[in-house]
Design an enzyme around this catalytic site. Structure first.
Site, PDB file in Angstrom:
ATOM      1  N   PHE A 181       0.826  -1.210   0.000  1.00 34.90           N
ATOM      2  CA  PHE A 181       0.000   0.000   0.000  1.00 34.90           C
ATOM      3  C   PHE A 181       0.859   1.258   0.000  1.00 34.90           C
ATOM      4  CE2 PHE A 181      -3.139  -2.996   1.951  1.00 34.90           C
ATOM      5  CZ  PHE A 181      -4.107  -2.885   0.966  1.00 34.90           C
ATOM      6  N   ASN A 182       2.097   1.148  -0.446  1.00 40.44           N
ATOM      7  CA  ASN A 182       2.974   2.307  -0.529  1.00 40.44           C
ATOM      8  C   ASN A 182       2.627   3.116  -1.766  1.00 40.44           C
ATOM      9  OD1 ASN A 182       5.130   1.972   1.719  1.00 40.44           O
ATOM     10  ND2 ASN A 182       4.954  -0.062   0.804  1.00 40.44           N
ATOM     11  N   GLU A 183       1.917   4.215  -1.563  1.00 40.95           N
ATOM     12  CA  GLU A 183       1.449   5.063  -2.650  1.00 40.95           C
ATOM     13  C   GLU A 183       2.601   5.932  -3.180  1.00 40.95           C
ATOM     14  OE1 GLU A 183      -1.657   5.443  -4.034  1.00 40.95           O
ATOM     15  OE2 GLU A 183      -2.505   3.787  -2.867  1.00 40.95           O
ATOM     16  N   PRO A 184       2.432   6.518  -4.372  1.00 34.58           N
ATOM     17  CA  PRO A 184       3.435   7.461  -4.878  1.00 34.58           C
ATOM     18  C   PRO A 184       3.766   8.524  -3.836  1.00 34.58           C
ATOM     19  CG  PRO A 184       1.843   6.958  -6.592  1.00 34.58           C
ATOM     20  CD  PRO A 184       1.338   6.290  -5.346  1.00 34.58           C
ATOM     21  N   SER A 186       6.015   7.688  -1.467  1.00 36.18           N
ATOM     22  CA  SER A 186       6.661   6.903  -0.407  1.00 36.18           C
ATOM     23  C   SER A 186       8.173   6.923  -0.603  1.00 36.18           C
ATOM     24  CB  SER A 186       6.148   5.457  -0.437  1.00 36.18           C
ATOM     25  OG  SER A 186       4.755   5.408  -0.181  1.00 36.18           O
TER      26      SER A 186
END
Length: 660
Positions: A181-184, A186
């Site tokens: 769930f590491n979104e842009p 991160s």
């Protein structure tokens, strides 16, 4: 019954030596632009089996070393077939999970007790079907307050460390390059934390939660640093909708805007793709830059269009120097001169353009995409939802009707879940007022109206509509579709609402394609006996309604393809509002004048219930008619930039040939 024929559509003939070369030397040359070790398979099934066996081999290696195998597992759709193969291997006695410890890569937050989540999905797909010790399953799924989340995440990291660290992390490359769930945005040093989810991640989860509104806004996720600390990382990506982000991940710069690009920093990271997801990589899309090519018409066309973009020149102005300076000297040597290549591709593209999508009667059709006879033709346009026909090929549809072909439009699904409650209630209030005015407000009608008012007043987010409400929403979509067809000139008796059963679940999550769905499509085709069939050929979403609808049509065609009348039928695939066919694939390009484009817009606007917003737009705020116009204008601009005629807009099609 063949229910997955769309996955067998291969628009390109990709030589195996491009994606699976025999020698290490050739592989090194092909992958010179790739910064992560990448394995490419023809299909996702083959790739999933490879990954599953990779995981099983590691489990067995750890067992031989008398230690636990610590896995960090994601639950993205791309991993599901991997888990299915692992379950098969376990049931066949090929692998045991007795020494496996699993850490869930991320979980939605907040997640109510009993609500669906990533761990429930992992259990359903894998963990409940193998012999893993329940004590060895860990997930950040416990209910904790926001104030306690930071410490909870630190404790989760300590659990991993106490087990000796992660041996292998398995996940999917997300739509925007997200890992877990590491979104842009991160960072490389990001640790386990609470992450706000983007629209793409919430859209992907909407099937599990029955509605995008029900998807939690946040998730607890292992950070990039946690994943990078794993001894091995395997990431999968399937389907052409992942192609651009895969290219940026593997060949682009490392940036926090694309978290998956951090895989370039890991010594033992591996990315596993199918050909569709790999199609934008240099060795697949522009092989002339890394190896000698096996030239065919489509690859030559692609190369020339690319060269035009690089040089800023139209086709007929390209010179020998342009070819030589940009790695295409092979073509000059093959054809003798730049002029010979130029004129061949110019004519090839010119011959795709036609103002007669049904064929021009009494004309020489040698170089036309459609044959002149028979005329008029019987035509069926299959539309997945009640507006895809006008959104995707409204100009062509009107041309076919104006040119006196016998055009049928078949709406495969009701599209009722896309009607908002407010739109539906406007009709209910209208019915109530008309009933009072004309004295047919019977007790039965009043009872139904009261039931609907009461249900809508208490309806919870994501709650399924009642059958009566679904019926009314279906009638709204059908009324709009009939109005649009009437505007275009389609005969009322030629408008068909198939209401395929797979769609009618009342929720976003749909059923599987069945024999009943295929039979409905088959019956219509056999009753019309068309000379042309148009179908939505969106291949990017492997789990969407468009794909199921395409599979239904292709399965029906497969069953009757040997009928004499069917041998005289051509099948054309159109694209939806999101993307257009690449120009090297286009086989029929139908130009639209400014007036015709305005008429297309008007036909789309007849679908009033879809005008406020469209579901799952993500961060793109354009409405369907705006997307369609932008796409059609961009195609016309591309043709013009290549030195061909300049049009206001173009709708494009690719021919489908039944698999023999």
């Amino acid at each position: 019954m063949k229910t997955n024929l769309s996955s067998q559509i291969k628009l390109d003939r990709i030589p195996k030596r491009y994606y699976a070369p025999d020698g290490e030397l050739e592989l090194a040359a092909l992958t010179r632009d790739e910064k992560v070790y990448t394995k490419i398979f023809e299909g996702s099934e083959e790739g999933s089996v490879y990954v599953a066996h990779d995981v099983a081999e590691l489990i067995q290696k750890c067992k031989a070393e008398h230690r636990h195998c610590v896995l960090a597992l994601g639950s993205g759709v791309g991993t599901h077939a991997v888990y299915a193969e692992l379950v098969r291997m376990y049931q066949a006695g090929e692998v045991s999970f007795s020494n496996v410890i699993v850490f869930n890569i991320g979980e939605y937050y907040p997640l109510a007790e009993g609500a669906p989540g990533t761990m429930s999905l992992l259990k359903e797909l894998l963990l409940d079907k193998v012999n893993i010790d329940p004590e060895n399953i860990h997930s950040p799924g416990k209910l904790v307050s926001k104030e306690d989340v930071y410490q909870y995440c630190k404790n989760y990291e300590e659990e991993i460390e106490a087990c000796g660290g992660i041996d292998l992390a398995l996940c999917e490359i997300g739509a925007v390059g997200n890992l877990a769930f590491n979104e842009p945005g991160s960072q490389l040093n990001s640790s386990c934390r609470l992450m706000l989810l983007g629209s793409d991640a919430r859209h992907m989860a909407s099937l599990q939660f029955n509605s995008s509104e029900n998807v939690p806004r946040s998730a607890v996720t292992l950070g990039i640093s946690n994943l990078m600390s794993a001894r091995r990382i395997v990431c999968v990506a399937w389907g052409e909708n992942k192609a651009n982000i895969v290219k940026r991940t593997i060949e682009g710069d490392i940036t926090d805007l694309i978290p998956s690009s951090f895989l370039q920093t890991h010594r033992r990271a591996k990315i596993v793709l199918d050909l569709s997801a790999a199609e934008a990589l240099t060795r697949i899309s522009r092989p002339w830059l890394v190896t000698s090519c096996e030239w065919d018409e489509k690859l030559i066309r692609r190369a020339i269009v690319w060269l035009c973009k690089v040089t800023g020149k139209p086709i007929l102005k390209l010179t020998d120097k342009d070819y030589n300076d940009n790695g295409l000297s092979e073509l000059v040597a093959l054809f003798g001169s730049a002029y010979n290549v130029n004129i061949r591709i110019f004519n090839s593209l010119q011959h795709t353009i036609t103002g007669w999508p049904g064929g021009k009667p009494n004309a020489d059709d040698t170089f036309r995409p459609e044959r002149a006879k028979p005329y008029p033709k019987r035509v069926i346009v299959f539309s997945p939802h009640p507006d895809d026909d006008v959104i995707s090929m409204g100009g062509t549809l009107k041309r076919l009707a104006d040119q006196k072909h016998d055009v049928h439009v078949a709406y495969e699904t009701s599209g009722n879940i896309a009607v908002g409650d407010e739109d539906m209630m406007r009709y209910i209030m209208l019915i109530d007022n008309i009933a009072k005015k004309f004295k047919f407000d019977t007790p039965e009608l009043l009872k139904k109206s009261n039931e609907i008012h009461k249900f809508i007043g208490k309806k919870k987010d994501g709650e399924s509509d009642t059958p009566d409400i679904r019926f009314i929403k279906t009638m709204i979509r059908q009324g709009e579709a009939r109005t649009a067809c009437n505007y275009i000139g389609i005969k009322p008796q030629n408008v068909h609402f198939l209401n395929l059963p797979f769609y009618e679940t009342g929720t976003i999550k749909k059923g599987d394609l069945s024999e009943a769905d295929i039979q409905i499509v088959k019956d219509l085709i056999e009753s019309v006996k068309p000379h042309q069939i148009f179908v939505a050929g969106d291949l990017a979403d492997p789990h969407g309604t468009h794909k199921v609808c395409l599979d239904a049509v292709l399965a029906a065609i497969d069953e009757i393809k040997d009928e004499d009348w069917m041998k005289d039928c051509r099948i054309w695939m159109y694209r939806g509002a999101w993307a257009e066919w690449e120009i090297d694939h286009i086989e029929m390009a139908v130009p639209l004048s400014p007036e015709e484009l305005r008429q297309k817009r008007n036909s789309i606007l007849k679908h009033q219930s879809q005008m406020e917003s469209a579901p799952f737009l993500g961060d793109d705020e354009r409405l369907f008619w705006q997307r369609a116009e932008d796409r059609n204008k961009a195609t016309a601009d591309l043709y013009a930039s290549l030195g061909l005629a300049s049009y206001e807009a173009i709708e494009a099609f690719v021919e489908y040939h039944p698999i023999r």
